[in-house]
Design a protein around this motif. Structure first.
Motif, PDB file in Angstrom:
ATOM      1  N   THR A  76       9.884   6.354   1.027  1.00  0.00           N
ATOM      2  CA  THR A  76      10.746   6.502   2.195  1.00  0.00           C
ATOM      3  C   THR A  76      10.190   5.763   3.408  1.00  0.00           C
ATOM      4  O   THR A  76      10.897   5.570   4.400  1.00  0.00           O
ATOM      5  N   ASP A  77       8.918   5.361   3.340  1.00  0.00           N
ATOM      6  CA  ASP A  77       8.321   4.561   4.416  1.00  0.00           C
ATOM      7  C   ASP A  77       8.624   3.074   4.270  1.00  0.00           C
ATOM      8  O   ASP A  77       8.342   2.290   5.184  1.00  0.00           O
ATOM      9  N   LEU A  78       9.178   2.684   3.141  1.00  0.00           N
ATOM     10  CA  LEU A  78       9.481   1.273   2.893  1.00  0.00           C
ATOM     11  C   LEU A  78      10.756   0.867   3.631  1.00  0.00           C
ATOM     12  O   LEU A  78      11.592   1.720   3.954  1.00  0.00           O
ATOM     13  N   PRO A  79      10.925  -0.420   3.892  1.00  0.00           N
ATOM     14  CA  PRO A  79      12.143  -0.876   4.576  1.00  0.00           C
ATOM     15  C   PRO A  79      13.403  -0.485   3.812  1.00  0.00           C
ATOM     16  O   PRO A  79      13.434  -0.498   2.582  1.00  0.00           O
ATOM     17  N   GLU A  80      14.434  -0.164   4.538  1.00  0.00           N
ATOM     18  CA  GLU A  80      15.709   0.215   3.943  1.00  0.00           C
ATOM     19  C   GLU A  80      16.325  -0.971   3.202  1.00  0.00           C
ATOM     20  O   GLU A  80      16.235  -2.111   3.661  1.00  0.00           O
ATOM     21  N   VAL A  81      16.925  -0.700   2.059  1.00  0.00           N
ATOM     22  CA  VAL A  81      17.665  -1.721   1.321  1.00  0.00           C
ATOM     23  C   VAL A  81      19.084  -1.762   1.868  1.00  0.00           C
ATOM     24  O   VAL A  81      19.782  -0.742   1.887  1.00  0.00           O
ATOM     25  N   LYS A  82      19.512  -2.926   2.321  1.00  0.00           N
ATOM     26  CA  LYS A  82      20.826  -3.059   2.949  1.00  0.00           C
ATOM     27  C   LYS A  82      21.833  -3.643   1.964  1.00  0.00           C
ATOM     28  O   LYS A  82      21.678  -4.767   1.496  1.00  0.00           O
ATOM     29  N   LEU A  83      22.854  -2.841   1.654  1.00  0.00           N
ATOM     30  CA  LEU A  83      23.862  -3.213   0.665  1.00  0.00           C
ATOM     31  C   LEU A  83      25.256  -2.978   1.231  1.00  0.00           C
ATOM     32  O   LEU A  83      25.440  -2.185   2.161  1.00  0.00           O
ATOM     33  N   SER A  84      26.242  -3.637   0.628  1.00  0.00           N
ATOM     34  CA  SER A  84      27.628  -3.358   0.980  1.00  0.00           C
ATOM     35  C   SER A  84      27.958  -1.927   0.571  1.00  0.00           C
ATOM     36  O   SER A  84      27.285  -1.336  -0.282  1.00  0.00           O
ATOM     37  N   GLU A  97      15.296   2.794  -4.971  1.00  0.00           N
ATOM     38  CA  GLU A  97      15.765   1.415  -4.788  1.00  0.00           C
ATOM     39  C   GLU A  97      14.841   0.636  -3.856  1.00  0.00           C
ATOM     40  O   GLU A  97      14.685  -0.577  -4.003  1.00  0.00           O
ATOM     41  N   ARG A  98      14.221   1.308  -2.898  1.00  0.00           N
ATOM     42  CA  ARG A  98      13.282   0.615  -2.005  1.00  0.00           C
ATOM     43  C   ARG A  98      12.041   0.174  -2.786  1.00  0.00           C
ATOM     44  O   ARG A  98      11.553  -0.947  -2.604  1.00  0.00           O
ATOM     45  N   HIS A  99      11.559   1.055  -3.650  1.00  0.00           N
ATOM     46  CA  HIS A  99      10.420   0.701  -4.509  1.00  0.00           C
ATOM     47  C   HIS A  99      10.784  -0.455  -5.436  1.00  0.00           C
ATOM     48  O   HIS A  99      10.003  -1.415  -5.576  1.00  0.00           O
ATOM     49  N   GLU A 100      11.941  -0.381  -6.073  1.00  0.00           N
ATOM     50  CA  GLU A 100      12.336  -1.418  -7.024  1.00  0.00           C
ATOM     51  C   GLU A 100      12.494  -2.771  -6.340  1.00  0.00           C
ATOM     52  O   GLU A 100      12.128  -3.804  -6.893  1.00  0.00           O
ATOM     53  N   TRP A 101      13.040  -2.768  -5.136  1.00  0.00           N
ATOM     54  CA  TRP A 101      13.199  -4.028  -4.428  1.00  0.00           C
ATOM     55  C   TRP A 101      11.847  -4.611  -4.030  1.00  0.00           C
ATOM     56  O   TRP A 101      11.568  -5.791  -4.270  1.00  0.00           O
ATOM     57  N   ILE A 102      10.996  -3.781  -3.422  1.00  0.00           N
ATOM     58  CA  ILE A 102       9.697  -4.254  -2.949  1.00  0.00           C
ATOM     59  C   ILE A 102       8.851  -4.801  -4.101  1.00  0.00           C
ATOM     60  O   ILE A 102       8.262  -5.883  -4.006  1.00  0.00           O
ATOM     61  N   LYS A 103       8.809  -4.072  -5.205  1.00  0.00           N
ATOM     62  CA  LYS A 103       7.925  -4.465  -6.310  1.00  0.00           C
ATOM     63  C   LYS A 103       8.526  -5.557  -7.191  1.00  0.00           C
ATOM     64  O   LYS A 103       7.811  -6.478  -7.613  1.00  0.00           O
ATOM     65  N   ASP A 163       0.831  -1.208   0.000  1.00  0.00           N
ATOM     66  CA  ASP A 163       0.000   0.000   0.000  1.00  0.00           C
ATOM     67  C   ASP A 163       0.868   1.261   0.000  1.00  0.00           C
ATOM     68  O   ASP A 163       0.597   2.211  -0.749  1.00  0.00           O
ATOM     69  N   ALA A 164       1.918   1.264   0.825  1.00  0.00           N
ATOM     70  CA  ALA A 164       2.820   2.423   0.875  1.00  0.00           C
ATOM     71  C   ALA A 164       3.511   2.631  -0.459  1.00  0.00           C
ATOM     72  O   ALA A 164       3.655   3.766  -0.942  1.00  0.00           O
ATOM     73  N   ASP A 165       3.924   1.530  -1.078  1.00  0.00           N
ATOM     74  CA  ASP A 165       4.605   1.627  -2.369  1.00  0.00           C
ATOM     75  C   ASP A 165       3.687   2.196  -3.437  1.00  0.00           C
ATOM     76  O   ASP A 165       4.073   3.092  -4.203  1.00  0.00           O
ATOM     77  N   LYS A 166       2.477   1.692  -3.499  1.00  0.00           N
ATOM     78  CA  LYS A 166       1.543   2.142  -4.528  1.00  0.00           C
ATOM     79  C   LYS A 166       1.139   3.598  -4.338  1.00  0.00           C
ATOM     80  O   LYS A 166       0.747   4.269  -5.300  1.00  0.00           O
ATOM     81  N   LYS A 167       1.229   4.081  -3.114  1.00  0.00           N
ATOM     82  CA  LYS A 167       0.912   5.491  -2.841  1.00  0.00           C
ATOM     83  C   LYS A 167       2.130   6.398  -3.003  1.00  0.00           C
ATOM     84  O   LYS A 167       2.042   7.601  -2.786  1.00  0.00           O
TER      85      LYS A 167
END
Length: 246
Positions: A98-106, A125-131, A90-94
């Protein structure tokens, strides 16, 4: 009876030969199977239509994305939001990325991603990962590392050189498809779609979407493209937008 057996053996050999040739013919004719899409944006054109975005406010003529393709995403075909909580969907579609979980990378992958995906300034990147990334069976590190490697291959190709050499000018379907063929093998240009948008009296190139077949982190961009199916090119000519509102 012997003649019948000979005919039967000949028929079997003919069928076997056709089976061996079929994958090659399918590949040459662009009838492979597209399993994912690499979406590469032309960032100045994106910023022409979205000037209020943080990554557009900060864009300069000497930043990497001023004359190279930017990573939009790596999208598995017809699969979205795999195993994702409904609240995050729901957060992503809206658009509340920035409310999505952080993407953890090296640290190295994060630096490379920030360079290739200026949209990280908007939490793209958070949107791309989630979707999309959640449907790849890869870790966050592996998913973005693979996308970065594919983009690096694109940005060191004759396709990127064509766009960089024609900033402020138009590129045609024939030019772009020929550059793909030269860089990634005959027929590669048939696996690409060029998207354009009208900006006043100008038609600007906003994105390339490139069909990819199966592969992994060790598979070259050329091989991934060659394994994909064909697509309609869409925009037959568009201007390569320079940085700044025109």
């Amino acid at each position: 009876m012997k003649r019948r057996n000979n005919c039967f053996a000949f028929a079997l050999s003919l069928v076997a030969g056709m089976a061996l040739c079929a994958p090659i013919q399918a590949q040459e004719n662009g009838r492979g199977k597209t399993t994912s899409i690499l979406a590469a944006s032309w960032q100045p054109a994106f910023c022409e239509t979205k000037p209020g975005k943080p990554e557009c406010k900060s864009q300069t003529a000497d930043r990497y994305d001023a004359n190279h393709f930017a990573l939009h995403g790596l999208w598995p075909m017809r699969k979205n939001y795999c195993g994702v909580d409904q609240a995050d969907i729901d957060a992503d579609k809206k658009g509340r990325w920035t409310d999505l979980p952080e993407v953890k990378l090296s640290a190295a992958t994060r630096d490379a991603l920030d360079k290739l995906m200026p949209g990280t300034q908007s939490a793209l990147e958070r949107h791309e990962w989630i979707k999309h990334g959640t449907c790849t069976n890869l870790s966050q590190e592996a998913y973005f590392s693979e996308a970065i490697a594919l983009m690096d291959a694109l940005n060191t190709s004759k396709v990127s050189a064509l766009f960089a050499a024609n900033v402020g000018k138009a590129v045609t379907q024939d030019q772009v498809q020929s550059a793909f063929d030269e860089s990634f093998g005959a027929g590669a240009g048939r696996r690409v779609k060029m998207r354009c948008e009208q900006d006043g009296d100008r038609r600007i190139v906003t994105e390339l979407t490139i069909g990819l077949g199966d592969g992994d982190a060790k598979t070259s961009l050329a091989d991934r493209i060659q394994a994909a199916g064909g697509t309609k090119f869409d925009c037959n000519q568009g201007i390569v937008d320079p940085v700044g509102l025109q």
